[in-house]
Design a protein around this motif. Structure first.
Motif, mmCIF file in Angstrom:
data_model
loop_
_atom_site.group_PDB
_atom_site.id
_atom_site.type_symbol
_atom_site.label_atom_id
_atom_site.label_comp_id
_atom_site.label_asym_id
_atom_site.label_seq_id
_atom_site.Cartn_x
_atom_site.Cartn_y
_atom_site.Cartn_z
ATOM 1 N N ALA A 240 0.739 -1.162 -0.080
ATOM 2 C CA ALA A 240 0.173 -0.066 -0.083
ATOM 3 C C ALA A 240 0.771 1.216 0.109
ATOM 4 C CB ALA A 240 -0.835 -0.099 1.263
ATOM 5 N N THR A 241 1.815 1.381 0.902
ATOM 6 C CA THR A 241 2.845 2.190 0.931
ATOM 7 C C THR A 241 3.571 2.779 -0.360
ATOM 8 O OG1 THR A 241 3.427 2.045 3.081
ATOM 9 C CG2 THR A 241 5.035 3.146 1.894
ATOM 10 N N ALA A 242 3.888 1.597 -1.049
ATOM 11 C CA ALA A 242 4.366 1.890 -2.416
ATOM 12 C C ALA A 242 3.396 2.323 -3.518
ATOM 13 C CB ALA A 242 5.182 0.507 -2.866
ATOM 14 N N ARG A 243 2.380 1.951 -3.505
ATOM 15 C CA ARG A 243 1.211 2.261 -4.404
ATOM 16 C C ARG A 243 0.969 3.826 -4.175
ATOM 17 N NH1 ARG A 243 -3.886 -1.306 -3.652
ATOM 18 N NH2 ARG A 243 -4.736 0.064 -4.948
ATOM 19 N N VAL A 244 0.775 4.063 -2.847
ATOM 20 C CA VAL A 244 0.520 5.625 -2.856
ATOM 21 C C VAL A 244 1.652 6.281 -3.208
ATOM 22 C CG1 VAL A 244 -0.032 7.230 -1.108
ATOM 23 C CG2 VAL A 244 -0.930 5.017 -0.771
ATOM 24 N N GLY A 334 -3.732 18.549 -2.544
ATOM 25 C CA GLY A 334 -4.385 18.067 -3.736
ATOM 26 C C GLY A 334 -3.654 17.080 -4.667
ATOM 27 N N ASN A 335 -2.568 16.528 -4.058
ATOM 28 C CA ASN A 335 -1.821 15.538 -4.560
ATOM 29 C C ASN A 335 -2.232 14.037 -4.521
ATOM 30 O OD1 ASN A 335 0.104 17.392 -5.258
ATOM 31 N ND2 ASN A 335 0.918 17.312 -3.177
ATOM 32 N N LEU A 336 -3.372 13.686 -3.937
ATOM 33 C CA LEU A 336 -4.039 12.467 -3.872
ATOM 34 C C LEU A 336 -5.369 12.492 -4.657
ATOM 35 C CD1 LEU A 336 -3.016 11.282 -0.273
ATOM 36 C CD2 LEU A 336 -2.386 10.049 -2.475
ATOM 37 N N ARG A 337 -5.495 11.712 -5.665
ATOM 38 C CA ARG A 337 -6.697 11.576 -6.256
ATOM 39 C C ARG A 337 -7.538 10.282 -5.543
ATOM 40 N NH1 ARG A 337 -3.748 12.678 -10.476
ATOM 41 N NH2 ARG A 337 -4.393 14.876 -11.577
ATOM 42 N N LEU A 338 -8.611 10.591 -4.639
ATOM 43 C CA LEU A 338 -8.991 9.426 -4.157
ATOM 44 C C LEU A 338 -10.595 9.004 -4.319
ATOM 45 C CD1 LEU A 338 -7.363 9.774 -0.749
ATOM 46 C CD2 LEU A 338 -6.701 8.156 -2.340
ATOM 47 N N VAL A 450 -3.285 3.629 5.491
ATOM 48 C CA VAL A 450 -2.595 3.674 4.673
ATOM 49 C C VAL A 450 -3.180 2.552 3.580
ATOM 50 C CG1 VAL A 450 -0.699 2.125 5.190
ATOM 51 C CG2 VAL A 450 -0.191 3.809 3.524
ATOM 52 N N GLU A 451 -3.666 1.520 3.938
ATOM 53 C CA GLU A 451 -4.067 0.442 3.045
ATOM 54 C C GLU A 451 -5.500 0.953 2.349
ATOM 55 O OE1 GLU A 451 -4.130 -3.503 4.555
ATOM 56 O OE2 GLU A 451 -2.137 -3.279 5.725
ATOM 57 N N LEU A 452 -6.333 1.709 3.220
ATOM 58 C CA LEU A 452 -7.521 1.918 2.785
ATOM 59 C C LEU A 452 -7.184 3.065 1.536
ATOM 60 C CD1 LEU A 452 -10.130 2.982 5.659
ATOM 61 C CD2 LEU A 452 -10.307 1.279 3.758
ATOM 62 N N VAL A 453 -6.096 4.169 1.880
ATOM 63 C CA VAL A 453 -5.846 5.146 0.873
ATOM 64 C C VAL A 453 -5.386 4.488 -0.501
ATOM 65 C CG1 VAL A 453 -4.174 7.084 0.198
ATOM 66 C CG2 VAL A 453 -5.218 6.899 2.468
ATOM 67 N N ALA A 454 -4.435 3.321 -0.357
ATOM 68 C CA ALA A 454 -4.123 2.790 -1.261
ATOM 69 C C ALA A 454 -5.275 2.221 -2.160
ATOM 70 C CB ALA A 454 -3.029 1.712 -1.109
ATOM 71 N N VAL A 463 0.154 13.957 -10.142
ATOM 72 C CA VAL A 463 0.164 15.347 -10.059
ATOM 73 C C VAL A 463 0.747 15.726 -9.056
ATOM 74 C CG1 VAL A 463 -1.357 17.296 -10.453
ATOM 75 C CG2 VAL A 463 -1.725 15.471 -11.835
ATOM 76 N N ARG A 464 1.805 16.814 -8.947
ATOM 77 C CA ARG A 464 2.147 17.533 -7.841
ATOM 78 C C ARG A 464 1.650 19.053 -7.833
ATOM 79 N NH1 ARG A 464 3.987 15.178 -4.339
ATOM 80 N NH2 ARG A 464 4.535 16.832 -3.303
ATOM 81 N N ALA A 465 1.084 19.509 -6.810
ATOM 82 C CA ALA A 465 0.555 20.915 -6.638
ATOM 83 C C ALA A 465 2.120 21.876 -6.868
ATOM 84 C CB ALA A 465 -0.425 21.257 -5.532
#
Length: 470
Positions: A240-244, A334-338, A450-454, A463-465
């Motif tokens: 999960a960490t790697a994916r994020v 705004g760097n995470l699209r979830l 972190v697993e939920l986020v992934a 994308v980085r702001a």
């Protein structure tokens, strides 16, 4: 070994080849049972063990500790804040009682009236130290809740930790912690998790999930830590960490010579080992030129790194951030699209990162980014109740009764929210919640943040702001 850049398909990696956390918990329970047989027996005569304990407390008692030991007015306010006291109603678990032996040593050895106290109080014996084991290891998770209500500002958790140091010197560490302390000290592993296990896990994740983990890069802006839970039983946290991190598009790495978040020097009270285990992590972060060190979902690793005595001499060239802190900031930028998170949830604030560290809003920013139906616990943020397993208590067999009774407080509070799941951002909390769920046949899910986020990433190009640092 530098992993090549690889675009991650989040839809393709949803189903993991790794065991579920419930299976992981069952495996860890078996390993914990074996630890009791691995603990080293005492090697010193009783008189020497007592002398070493007293010397340790004298050495670690500075002005703050002296004021705290002198200031207690026995008002009893701390009892209403302690989960172990409220769960059992037994007076010996009141936080103020946990200072009694330390206070006697202070009075006899350091206080201005020590000549008087030596006449009217008896000398400390090994039996006194043995009796203190339960109070400072089994019945105190060092959550800091009692300090919030103390009218004198006494930090009982810090005093308890000094007592743990004294019991290390007296060879009175509980067997589970003693075994892991010696393993990490002499083998540099935890539950057998080694640098080779890390490499194997990285290869497995790349082969079965197509997710790249940049291992041992020479230079990187972000250095990430892992944990034994990932390396010996369940790779889902590392996956999960790697994916994020890949989704964020940051320049990151994991170092095979400095990857372990857990610190059994801190948990046992071994101050020298605490520092020894932090040193290679700091050295590796400086070597790779990291601007940020991201600590894995391991609650006690946060104070082990953020407030280690070794680091008091000056500023470090990098920031230390807990996983939920780091990702929460990325969500705000705004760097995470979830994708939206379905179902009603509640969030458990880990004591060490929350009440002791102040990281409250960042994990909630992540949940907001998933449009979560978050219902706060009746007591939350700085008033949050400990799950009962912190400071290594989740490992101790003899603490089972205390741990189980304290956990029922959390169960009742979670049930009040009507949530379908409780979200945690600490592996120790997660293990303790899972133990309580299984034992009580509780109908709540326990989820890693972190697993939920992934699992809720939207598969777009990173994308980085503009102007936001990694």
């Amino acid at each position: 070994m530098n992993a090549p850049a690889m675009k991650t398909n989040t839809q393709a990696v949803t189903r993991s080849v790794f065991p579920t956390f419930e299976q992981v918990f069952q495996g860890f329970a078996g390993q914990i049972g074996m630890l009791r047989e691995m603990a080293p027996p005492p090697s010193l005569p009783a008189e020497r063990r007592v002398a070493r304990a007293i010397d340790t407390l004298v050495e670690e008692t500075n002005a703050d500790e002296a004021v705290w030991l002198e200031s207690c007015i026995h008002c009893g306010q701390c009892t209403n804040a302690c989960h172990f006291f409220l769960a059992t109603g037994e007076a010996k678990y009141a936080p103020m009682r946990k200072m009694d032996l330390y206070r006697r040593v202070y009075q006899r050895e350091i206080s201005p009236l020590r000549w008087w106290y030596r006449l009217v109080t008896r000398a400390v014996q090994l039996a006194d130290l043995e009796a203190a084991q339960e109070l400072v290891y089994d019945a105190c998770s060092e959550c800091g809740r009692c300090a919030m209500v103390c009218p004198m500002g006494i930090d009982t958790a810090s005093l308890v930790h000094h007592m743990r140091s004294a019991l290390v010197a007296a060879e009175l560490v509980p067997p589970e912690l003693a075994a892991l302390r010696m393993e990490q000290k002499h083998r540099h592993t935890v539950f057998g998790a080694s640098a080779e296990a890390l490499r194997t896990m990285v290869e497995t994740i790349g082969e079965h999930h197509g997710v790249a983990i940049p291992l041992d890069k020479e230079r990187a802006e972000v250095m990430v830590l892992s944990s034994a839970v990932d390396l010996v039983a369940n790779g889902n946290g590392l996956l999960a960490t790697a994916r994020v991190m890949n989704h964020l598009g940051v320049d990151w790495t994991i170092c095979s010579d400095a990857y372990e978040s857990a610190n059994f020097g801190l948990l046992s009270g071994d101050m020298a080992l605490w520092e020894e285990l932090v040193d290679p992590i700091v050295a590796a972060a400086e070597r790779v030129g990291a601007k940020t060190l991201v600590i894995a979902e391991c609650g006690h690793a946060y104070p082990a790194l953020r407030w280690n005595p070794m680091l008091h001499g000056g500023d470090l060239p990098f920031e230390m951030s807990f996983m939920s802190e780091y990702l929460g900031r990325q969500a705000r930028a705004g760097n995470l699209r979830l994708r939206p998170l379905k179902g009603r949830v509640t969030f458990h604030d880990p004591c060490k990162t929350g009440r002791r560290g102040g990281a409250f809003e960042e994990p909630r920013a992540l949940l907001a980014a998933m449009d979560a139906d978050l219902v706060e616990l009746p007591a939350n943020k700085e008033y949050n109740w400990c799950c009962g397993g912190g400071a290594g208590i989740f490992l101790l067999e003899r603490a089972t009764r205390l741990r189980d009774e304290a956990f029922k407080i959390k169960m009742r509070q979670v049930d009040e929210t009507g949530a379908e799941a409780v979200i945690v951002s600490c592996a120790s909390c997660r293990l303790n919640f899972e133990a309580g769920r299984v034992k009580n046949q509780w109908n709540k899910r326990v989820e890693s943040l972190v697993e939920l986020v992934a699992d809720h990433l939207i598969d777009d190009e990173p994308v980085r702001a503009e102007g936001v640092a990694a």
